[in-house]
Design a protein around this motif. Structure first.
Motif, PDB file in Angstrom:
ATOM      1  N   GLY A 124     -39.947 -18.255  10.229  1.00 48.95           N
ATOM      2  CA  GLY A 124     -38.606 -18.706  10.542  1.00 48.95           C
ATOM      3  C   GLY A 124     -38.259 -19.842   9.597  1.00 48.95           C
ATOM      4  N   PHE A 125     -36.958 -20.073   9.375  1.00 50.59           N
ATOM      5  CA  PHE A 125     -36.525 -21.033   8.354  1.00 50.59           C
ATOM      6  C   PHE A 125     -35.597 -22.079   8.950  1.00 50.59           C
ATOM      7  N   ARG A 126     -35.807 -23.324   8.507  1.00 50.04           N
ATOM      8  CA  ARG A 126     -34.872 -24.409   8.779  1.00 50.04           C
ATOM      9  C   ARG A 126     -34.798 -25.265   7.526  1.00 50.04           C
TER      10      ARG A 126
ATOM     11  N   ALA B 229     -23.699 -31.332   0.850  1.00 50.96           N
ATOM     12  CA  ALA B 229     -24.736 -31.272   1.884  1.00 50.96           C
ATOM     13  C   ALA B 229     -24.725 -29.891   2.524  1.00 50.96           C
ATOM     14  N   LEU B 230     -25.885 -29.255   2.581  1.00 51.11           N
ATOM     15  CA  LEU B 230     -26.045 -27.958   3.236  1.00 51.11           C
ATOM     16  C   LEU B 230     -27.139 -28.071   4.281  1.00 51.11           C
ATOM     17  N   GLU B 231     -26.922 -27.461   5.418  1.00 46.95           N
ATOM     18  CA  GLU B 231     -27.976 -27.394   6.424  1.00 46.95           C
ATOM     19  C   GLU B 231     -27.841 -26.078   7.176  1.00 46.95           C
ATOM     20  N   GLY B 232     -29.006 -25.492   7.488  1.00 41.65           N
ATOM     21  CA  GLY B 232     -28.962 -24.208   8.173  1.00 41.65           C
ATOM     22  C   GLY B 232     -30.317 -23.784   8.686  1.00 41.65           C
ATOM     23  N   GLU B 233     -30.290 -22.778   9.540  1.00 43.24           N
ATOM     24  CA  GLU B 233     -31.511 -22.184  10.063  1.00 43.24           C
ATOM     25  C   GLU B 233     -31.197 -20.754  10.467  1.00 43.24           C
ATOM     26  N   ASP B 234     -32.213 -19.913  10.462  1.00 42.94           N
ATOM     27  CA  ASP B 234     -31.980 -18.512  10.789  1.00 42.94           C
ATOM     28  C   ASP B 234     -31.848 -18.325  12.296  1.00 42.94           C
ATOM     29  N   GLY B 235     -31.047 -17.338  12.657  1.00 42.51           N
ATOM     30  CA  GLY B 235     -30.933 -16.932  14.054  1.00 42.51           C
ATOM     31  C   GLY B 235     -30.253 -17.917  14.961  1.00 42.51           C
TER      32      GLY B 235
ATOM     33  N   ASP C 133     -26.386 -20.301  15.891  1.00 45.55           N
ATOM     34  CA  ASP C 133     -24.990 -20.622  15.645  1.00 45.55           C
ATOM     35  C   ASP C 133     -24.923 -22.003  15.008  1.00 45.55           C
ATOM     36  N   LEU C 134     -24.274 -22.111  13.834  1.00 44.55           N
ATOM     37  CA  LEU C 134     -24.277 -23.365  13.090  1.00 44.55           C
ATOM     38  C   LEU C 134     -23.019 -24.196  13.285  1.00 44.55           C
ATOM     39  N   THR C 135     -22.232 -23.920  14.319  1.00 46.60           N
ATOM     40  CA  THR C 135     -21.054 -24.744  14.557  1.00 46.60           C
ATOM     41  C   THR C 135     -21.482 -26.165  14.881  1.00 46.60           C
TER      42      THR C 135
ATOM     43  N   VAL D  41     -35.282 -16.575   1.269  1.00 47.53           N
ATOM     44  CA  VAL D  41     -34.435 -16.517   2.455  1.00 47.53           C
ATOM     45  C   VAL D  41     -33.146 -15.813   2.049  1.00 47.53           C
ATOM     46  N   GLY D  42     -32.811 -14.729   2.716  1.00 49.27           N
ATOM     47  CA  GLY D  42     -31.723 -13.863   2.271  1.00 49.27           C
ATOM     48  C   GLY D  42     -30.353 -14.501   2.334  1.00 49.27           C
ATOM     49  N   THR D  43     -29.386 -13.897   1.638  1.00 59.01           N
ATOM     50  CA  THR D  43     -28.021 -14.412   1.587  1.00 59.01           C
ATOM     51  C   THR D  43     -27.276 -14.222   2.904  1.00 59.01           C
ATOM     52  N   SER D  44     -27.820 -13.452   3.845  1.00 62.01           N
ATOM     53  CA  SER D  44     -27.176 -13.293   5.144  1.00 62.01           C
ATOM     54  C   SER D  44     -27.301 -14.559   5.985  1.00 62.01           C
ATOM     55  N   LEU D  45     -28.155 -15.473   5.573  1.00 64.10           N
ATOM     56  CA  LEU D  45     -28.306 -16.734   6.286  1.00 64.10           C
ATOM     57  C   LEU D  45     -27.168 -17.677   5.911  1.00 64.10           C
ATOM     58  N   LYS D  46     -26.469 -18.202   6.906  1.00 65.80           N
ATOM     59  CA  LYS D  46     -25.345 -19.099   6.673  1.00 65.80           C
ATOM     60  C   LYS D  46     -25.787 -20.560   6.761  1.00 65.80           C
ATOM     61  N   PHE D  47     -25.144 -21.387   5.907  1.00 67.06           N
ATOM     62  CA  PHE D  47     -25.388 -22.822   5.904  1.00 67.06           C
ATOM     63  C   PHE D  47     -24.087 -23.562   6.212  1.00 67.06           C
ATOM     64  N   ARG D  48     -24.216 -24.727   6.861  1.00 62.61           N
ATOM     65  CA  ARG D  48     -23.081 -25.620   7.021  1.00 62.61           C
ATOM     66  C   ARG D  48     -22.855 -26.383   5.721  1.00 62.61           C
ATOM     67  N   TYR D  49     -21.633 -26.341   5.215  1.00 64.17           N
ATOM     68  CA  TYR D  49     -21.283 -27.036   3.974  1.00 64.17           C
ATOM     69  C   TYR D  49     -20.538 -28.320   4.345  1.00 64.17           C
ATOM     70  N   ASN D  50     -21.195 -29.486   4.091  1.00 59.83           N
ATOM     71  CA  ASN D  50     -20.636 -30.794   4.461  1.00 59.83           C
ATOM     72  C   ASN D  50     -20.204 -30.834   5.928  1.00 59.83           C
ATOM     73  N   ASN D  51     -20.989 -30.153   6.762  1.00 62.20           N
ATOM     74  CA  ASN D  51     -20.800 -30.112   8.215  1.00 62.20           C
ATOM     75  C   ASN D  51     -19.429 -29.549   8.620  1.00 62.20           C
ATOM     76  N   LYS D  52     -18.867 -28.670   7.765  1.00 61.86           N
ATOM     77  CA  LYS D  52     -17.561 -28.104   8.078  1.00 61.86           C
ATOM     78  C   LYS D  52     -17.633 -26.586   7.995  1.00 61.86           C
ATOM     79  N   GLU D  53     -17.232 -26.018   6.864  1.00 68.25           N
ATOM     80  CA  GLU D  53     -17.207 -24.572   6.739  1.00 68.25           C
ATOM     81  C   GLU D  53     -18.611 -23.994   6.544  1.00 68.25           C
ATOM     82  N   LEU D  54     -18.732 -22.713   6.810  1.00 67.45           N
ATOM     83  CA  LEU D  54     -19.995 -22.010   6.625  1.00 67.45           C
ATOM     84  C   LEU D  54     -19.993 -21.296   5.273  1.00 67.45           C
ATOM     85  N   VAL D  55     -21.108 -21.379   4.560  1.00 68.82           N
ATOM     86  CA  VAL D  55     -21.229 -20.724   3.255  1.00 68.82           C
ATOM     87  C   VAL D  55     -22.569 -20.000   3.199  1.00 68.82           C
TER      88      VAL D  55
END
Length: 287
Positions: A53-55, A64-70, A72-74, A124-138
């Motif tokens: 699993g990834f964080r 700033a990017l932050e994310g984890e698999d599986g 909701d990154l809201t 880690v595949g491109t299907s994983l979404k990251f928070r971009y500057n704690n706003k939009e998902l990329v």
């Protein structure tokens, strides 16, 4: 995705049982299977796969990017802090982006001395979404490589259960090479992110072995950089081996890999925290 995880664990159970059954078929003049207690072979080569699993958190300049698999990154659902059970709990979550890391390991043992080289590599595949500057998902792509080269020495040995089992304690030291490659289109218009820091660090660790006939349980952990220059990392390996034949062993286990890195990269401040944890399985060739 859960079905793929279930199939993985079923194969981990069936394969060694099948091979073991084949190995017990009596053959004229067949050499007796060698146990871990009477091991005389010096080399071992592993062909494993790791499903972590990834964080991750990345800060580069004003990005700033932050994310984890599986998950909701809201902003209302903060990212979990890494913990020992983090990877296992997330492995079975709905929507998990299951990632395969391939591992190569070669080791040499001679009495109380041993040395080992291993390589962990995966994406880690491109299907994983990251928070971009704690706003939009990329979307972003993260490729990780880790290699270790180290040597150790047996510090303590103790026989158990009237010499039917044995406990060994080893200390070891060496180097670890780490590399992360992160790419993202960010806003897909004018901003992109491409970083690939690589660094070499010293590591020290301990290895605990409990051997019982054809079974061997290993707990191994090491630390790197020790906070020097704002860098710190650790790796934890829990492995259970079963001896199928003189040539072949089977391994199931768990790996956890944590990195905390603060430095400059191409004249910009770079901070990253990455946590990967999950089950591993391997065939081990002994010769």
């Amino acid at each position: 995705m859960k079905i793929r995880v279930f199939i993985f664990f079923i194969l981990c159970f069936i394969v060694p049982q099948t091979l073991s059954a084949q190995d017990t078929i009596p053959e004229p003049g067949k050499k007796k299977k060698q146990s871990f207690l009477t091991e005389t072979r010096h080399w071992a080569i592993e062909i494993p796969v790791w499903i972590p699993g990834f964080r991750g958190e990345f800060a580069y300049g004003d990005v700033a990017l932050e994310g984890e698999d599986g998950n909701d990154l809201t902003p209302e659902n903060p990212i979990e802090k890494p913990s020992f059970g983090h990877g296992f709990k997330r492995l079975f979550k709905t929507g998990l982006d299951l990632n395969y890391f391939f591992v190569t390991r070669v080791s040499y043992t001679n009495k109380k001395f041993y040395s080992e080289f291993d390589l962990f590599s995966g994406t880690v595949g491109t299907s994983l979404k990251f928070r971009y500057n704690n706003k939009e998902l990329v979307s972003a792509n993260v490729h990780s490589d880790l290699s270790r080269l180290y040597a150790g020495y047996q510090l303590y040995e103790h026989s158990l259960f009237k010499n039917k089992a044995k406990y060994n304690l080893h200390g070891y030291g060496g180097i670890r090479v780490q590399n992360f490659k992160l790419t993202s289109d960010l806003d897909r218009i004018s901003r992109t992110l491409k970083i690939d820091p690589l660094w070499v660090e010293p590591v020290v660790g301990v290895r605990n072995e409990l051997v019982f006939n054809y079974w061997k349980f290993v707990v191994q952990t090491d630390m790197g950089s020790f906070g020097i220059d704002d860098k710190f990392s650790y790796m934890l390996n829990l492995n259970l081996f079963y001896r199928i034949s003189n040539l072949l062993s089977f391994k199931m286990g768990w790996n956890a890999w944590y990195v905390n890195y603060n430095d400059r990269f191409k004249d910009e401040s770079l901070k990253l925290k990455v946590y990967l944890a999950g089950p591993t399985s391997a065939l081990v060739f002994n010769f």
